[in-house]
Design an enzyme around this catalytic site. Structure first.
Site, PDB file in Angstrom:
ATOM      1  N   LYS A 118       0.704  -1.028  -0.435  1.00 42.42           N
ATOM      2  CA  LYS A 118       0.395  -0.084  -0.333  1.00 42.42           C
ATOM      3  C   LYS A 118       0.802   1.258   0.074  1.00 42.42           C
ATOM      4  O   LYS A 118       0.534   2.479  -0.840  1.00 42.42           O
ATOM      5  CB  LYS A 118      -0.741  -0.276   1.881  1.00 42.42           C
ATOM      6  N   ARG A 151      -9.992   1.101   8.864  1.00 42.75           N
ATOM      7  CA  ARG A 151      -9.622  -0.866   9.398  1.00 42.75           C
ATOM      8  C   ARG A 151     -10.576  -1.120  10.007  1.00 42.75           C
ATOM      9  O   ARG A 151     -10.130  -2.053  10.238  1.00 42.75           O
ATOM     10  CB  ARG A 151      -8.444  -0.227   9.980  1.00 42.75           C
ATOM     11  N   ARG A 204      11.646  -5.961   4.657  1.00 44.42           N
ATOM     12  CA  ARG A 204      10.898  -4.870   5.377  1.00 44.42           C
ATOM     13  C   ARG A 204      12.386  -4.196   6.529  1.00 44.42           C
ATOM     14  O   ARG A 204      12.049  -3.443   7.178  1.00 44.42           O
ATOM     15  CB  ARG A 204       9.827  -4.435   4.954  1.00 44.42           C
TER      16      ARG A 204
HETATM   17  P1  AMP Z   1       0.755   0.608   9.201  1.00 42.53           P
HETATM   18  O1  AMP Z   1       1.890   1.601   8.418  1.00 42.53           O
HETATM   19  O2  AMP Z   1      -0.439   0.798   8.294  1.00 42.53           O
HETATM   20  O3  AMP Z   1       0.650  -0.805   8.712  1.00 42.53           O
HETATM   21  O4  AMP Z   1       0.180   0.779  10.755  1.00 42.53           O
HETATM   22  C1  AMP Z   1       0.966   0.782  11.816  1.00 42.53           C
HETATM   23  C2  AMP Z   1       0.120   0.243  12.978  1.00 42.53           C
HETATM   24  O5  AMP Z   1      -0.495   1.578  13.129  1.00 42.53           O
HETATM   25  C3  AMP Z   1      -1.049  -0.435  12.836  1.00 42.53           C
HETATM   26  O6  AMP Z   1      -0.411  -1.599  13.230  1.00 42.53           O
HETATM   27  C4  AMP Z   1      -1.947  -0.295  14.280  1.00 42.53           C
HETATM   28  O7  AMP Z   1      -1.280   0.055  15.404  1.00 42.53           O
HETATM   29  C5  AMP Z   1      -1.514   1.634  13.707  1.00 42.53           C
HETATM   30  N1  AMP Z   1      -2.508   2.147  13.285  1.00 42.53           N
HETATM   31  C6  AMP Z   1      -2.588   2.986  11.606  1.00 42.53           C
HETATM   32  N2  AMP Z   1      -3.542   2.658  11.012  1.00 42.53           N
HETATM   33  C7  AMP Z   1      -4.802   2.584  12.035  1.00 42.53           C
HETATM   34  C8  AMP Z   1      -6.035   2.977  12.007  1.00 42.53           C
HETATM   35  N3  AMP Z   1      -7.001   3.201  10.921  1.00 42.53           N
HETATM   36  N4  AMP Z   1      -7.393   2.053  12.961  1.00 42.53           N
HETATM   37  C9  AMP Z   1      -6.249   1.542  13.739  1.00 42.53           C
HETATM   38  N5  AMP Z   1      -4.955   1.270  14.433  1.00 42.53           N
HETATM   39  C10 AMP Z   1      -4.560   1.678  13.687  1.00 42.53           C
END
Ligand code: AMP
Length: 190
Positions: free
Chosen positions: A14, A89, A128
């Site tokens: 993404k 999410r 990564r």
């Molecule tokens: P990502 O970089 O998108 O993988 O997000 C890393 C972490 O941020 C996730 O594992 C969650 O702990 C938190 N996070 C990111 N986006 C959301 C969301 N839309 N809702 C809840 N937690 C989020």
């Protein structure tokens, strides 16, 4: 205004694809994961509240996430559109986003689902982590994040499918080939 949700499990590509999309389509990239990480590294109040949650690979509560996201949209009044990456999410987040955009006379135009097998995700994230050093990329935390995805996040798809907004693309292959398929899907709706 054109708003795109890029959807897929952790490691689906993404972030990588979002960077390419913003270059071509001049959209503003809003990644809630990046926002949280920035709050944590700047040691803000919000950062302190969510630090443990991110480290554990759990989802941050909806109200915190939605408020932060809406704030960022408001901070970009000149934007021609947004890519929402890692948001929504949960179904309540998706409902909140619809209501918020409707209030601005706008909507989600397209949901791009990047379809990637679980084994590929695990391999990609292991790679990564060597570069990013992200604590939540370690094997145990990753399993938690994949659980959260299949427990909560996956339900966002039928929510958008009912609205006829989802295009599913194979997220495995060469980055440029996947990007070309993405452009095709965007150009159909843009
Ligand atoms: P990502 O970089 O998108 O993988 O997000 C890393 C972490 O941020 C996730 O594992 C969650 O702990 C938190 N996070 C990111 N986006 C959301 C969301 N839309 N809702 C809840 N937690 C989020």
């Amino acid at each position: 205004m054109f708003n795109l949700v890029i959807f897929g499990p952790p490691g689906a590509g993404k972030g990588t694809q979002s960077e390419k999309i913003i270059d071509k389509y001049k959209l503003v990239h809003l990644s809630t994961g990046d926002m949280f990480r920035s709050h944590i590294s700047n040691d803000t109040e919000l950062g302190k509240r969510v630090k443990e949650i991110l480290a554990d690979g759990r989802l941050v509560p909806d109200s915190i996430t939605i408020d932060m996201l809406e704030e960022e949209v408001k901070n970009n009044p000149e934007a021609e559109g947004f890519i929402f990456d890692g948001f929504p999410r949960t179904v309540p987040q998706a409902e909140a986003l619809d209501a918020f955009l409707e209030g601005k006379g706008s909507k989600v135009d397209l949901v791009l689902q990047l379809d990637v097998d679980q084994n590929v995700i695990k391999e990609r994230i292991a790679e990564r982590q060597k570069v990013s050093g992200r604590a939540d990329d370690d094997a145990v935390k990753l399993l938690k994040r994949i659980d959260e995805y299949f427990d909560k996040t996956i339900h966002v798809l039928p929510y958008y499918q009912e609205q006829g907004k989802v295009t599913t693309l194979n997220g495995v292959g060469k980055i440029d080939d996947i990007f070309e398929a993405i452009c095709g899907a965007i150009d159909e709706k843009h």
